[in-house]
Design a protein around this motif. Sequence first.
Motif, PDB file in Angstrom:
ATOM      1  N   PHE A   1      -0.830   5.722   9.255  1.00  8.55           N
ATOM      2  CA  PHE A   1       0.549   5.817   8.772  1.00  8.55           C
ATOM      3  C   PHE A   1       1.208   4.449   8.741  1.00  8.55           C
ATOM      4  O   PHE A   1       1.874   4.092   7.759  1.00  8.55           O
ATOM      5  N   ILE A   2       1.057   3.675   9.817  1.00  6.22           N
ATOM      6  CA  ILE A   2       1.652   2.342   9.858  1.00  6.22           C
ATOM      7  C   ILE A   2       1.142   1.497   8.685  1.00  6.22           C
ATOM      8  O   ILE A   2       1.912   0.803   8.004  1.00  6.22           O
ATOM      9  N   CYS A   3      -0.158   1.560   8.455  1.00 10.30           N
ATOM     10  CA  CYS A   3      -0.747   0.791   7.351  1.00 10.30           C
ATOM     11  C   CYS A   3      -0.202   1.265   6.003  1.00 10.30           C
ATOM     12  O   CYS A   3       0.184   0.459   5.140  1.00 10.30           O
ATOM     13  N   TRP A   4      -0.186   2.564   5.819  1.00  8.28           N
ATOM     14  CA  TRP A   4       0.274   3.138   4.540  1.00  8.28           C
ATOM     15  C   TRP A   4       1.732   2.797   4.287  1.00  8.28           C
ATOM     16  O   TRP A   4       2.097   2.359   3.180  1.00  8.28           O
ATOM     17  N   TYR A   5       2.580   2.936   5.308  1.00 12.80           N
ATOM     18  CA  TYR A   5       4.007   2.722   5.071  1.00 12.80           C
ATOM     19  C   TYR A   5       4.340   1.249   4.912  1.00 12.80           C
ATOM     20  O   TYR A   5       5.274   0.896   4.199  1.00 12.80           O
ATOM     21  N   TYR A   6       3.588   0.386   5.565  1.00 16.25           N
ATOM     22  CA  TYR A   6       3.781  -1.050   5.346  1.00 16.25           C
ATOM     23  C   TYR A   6       3.515  -1.382   3.874  1.00 16.25           C
ATOM     24  O   TYR A   6       4.177  -2.246   3.301  1.00 16.25           O
TER      25      TYR A   6
ATOM     26  N   ALA B   1       6.378   1.219   1.527  1.00 22.14           N
ATOM     27  CA  ALA B   1       7.822   1.199   1.753  1.00 22.14           C
ATOM     28  C   ALA B   1       8.485   0.268   0.744  1.00 22.14           C
ATOM     29  O   ALA B   1       7.955  -0.800   0.426  1.00 22.14           O
ATOM     30  N   PRO B   2       9.637   0.640   0.207  1.00 21.36           N
ATOM     31  CA  PRO B   2      10.291  -0.191  -0.809  1.00 21.36           C
ATOM     32  C   PRO B   2      10.818  -1.519  -0.277  1.00 21.36           C
ATOM     33  O   PRO B   2      11.077  -2.428  -1.055  1.00 21.36           O
ATOM     34  N   SER B   3      10.986  -1.632   1.046  1.00 21.29           N
ATOM     35  CA  SER B   3      11.438  -2.892   1.630  1.00 21.29           C
ATOM     36  C   SER B   3      10.921  -2.988   3.055  1.00 21.29           C
ATOM     37  O   SER B   3      10.627  -1.971   3.693  1.00 21.29           O
ATOM     38  N   PHE B   4      10.817  -4.220   3.540  1.00 21.74           N
ATOM     39  CA  PHE B   4      10.362  -4.393   4.913  1.00 21.74           C
ATOM     40  C   PHE B   4      11.379  -3.845   5.900  1.00 21.74           C
ATOM     41  O   PHE B   4      11.021  -3.348   6.965  1.00 21.74           O
TER      42      PHE B   4
ATOM     43  N   GLY C   1       6.817  -4.273  -0.038  1.00 21.41           N
ATOM     44  CA  GLY C   1       7.701  -4.151  -1.186  1.00 21.41           C
ATOM     45  C   GLY C   1       7.438  -5.146  -2.294  1.00 21.41           C
ATOM     46  O   GLY C   1       7.978  -4.985  -3.393  1.00 21.41           O
ATOM     47  N   ASP C   2       6.605  -6.174  -2.048  1.00 20.88           N
ATOM     48  CA  ASP C   2       6.367  -7.201  -3.074  1.00 20.88           C
ATOM     49  C   ASP C   2       5.795  -6.607  -4.357  1.00 20.88           C
ATOM     50  O   ASP C   2       6.359  -6.759  -5.436  1.00 20.88           O
TER      51      ASP C   2
END
Length: 411
Positions: free
Chosen positions: A219-224, A227-230, A401-402
């Motif tokens: 989950f941490i990897c996926w959301y990093y 996610a639209p922004s840090f 987000g980049d």
Amino acid sequence: MFHHLNITVPVAEDPKWNSKPAWKLPGWAEPIIVATILFGAMFMTRRRNFRIFDTRASLASPLDHYHSNSSSSRLVPYESDSDSDYDHVSTSKFAPKLRKCCGFIIELPNTSRFRNNIHSRILQRFPFLNEMLYWIINYAFYRMTAIASQALFASSGIWNVAQEHGIAVLEAEEYGFLSFLFPIHERQVQQWFMHGHQDALTVLNKAYALIHIPGTVGFICWYYYVAPSFETFAIARRTLTLTNFCAFITFIVYPCMPPRLLPAAYGFLDTVRHDDAQSVWMSGKYVNTLAAMPSMHFGYAFCIGMTIIYHSGVFRRTLERGEYRKTPLAKLFYLALGIGYPAFILTTIVATANHYFMDALLAVGFVFLSFFCNKIFYVFIPLEDLFLYLIRADKPIPSTGDRFHKRGGRI
């Protein structure tokens, strides 16, 4: 029916264990799975326009680069929130930074002078490495809870204390003022699986062992990555981290025996051990087996579920910069996953007799507390600055987000 220490336990002949043995992974498989997830995420979130050995082209000019020093990019959002007003920006190439901490202004060295050091450039190329480092620190703190708790209760005997606490939880669920929240008892859930659904229980045994660590890391990897922004990612990560530390403190001061380790008179069976389905992460002398309260399995799952529901956009009217509105089918998928994952983990921890329902309830409380208080980690910004200065490294600019903004991706 008979009464044992105020807990009503129905007399029932426990069925024999007839399920097929759980498929057992070799000891090296779980670390390989987790390492694959982590290094895969490190590769996927790499900064593609940056080269480690090409020092001629810096990532940013000195004046632009000061933003990487405006907050802790690992413990707080990269884009500074409350402390950006205190960063010192001048024509000086490496002007000192001014931090606000506990009502004081602290002057700290500017680490941007180290941005061309090889380890700084590796971090800039692979910014997810910092996330990996901080979760390793989290895991190390967990490993210390068993040692600290044993030292605290050395005189009275931690096993006896933990057993008393486990029994007290059962009594509170059955007779306490919150008993209306627990119409179904843990033993009833396990007995339902034991009588005619043992193959399903075998699946839950393996799920308990394998999903917790790889699932949370995944989950941490996926959301990093998505996610639209840090800043949005950092809120979820800080909430998980603070939930961790709330749980760690509870593990130390309130050791609690899980139902599976209670005396046999209470009617619980250690099904995970019967299936020989233990996780390599949950074995060894530093694992705290008397840490049932709260359930971090459910705490993680609940936090993950709420984040996925937020990500679905179902309950949001506004979107973040660059974020695209999801299709109805995608919304439905994320909503079902956000509800289904915590529900599955709750069933798993109770059916395998690893946790009480109250463990899950306290975990939910810690998640909400951590969400509203997650910015407490800002106090560690000066420590991070000093650590980076000592190792002569500059903190990387997160890549979250980049690609989402540049490519208009829809995830």
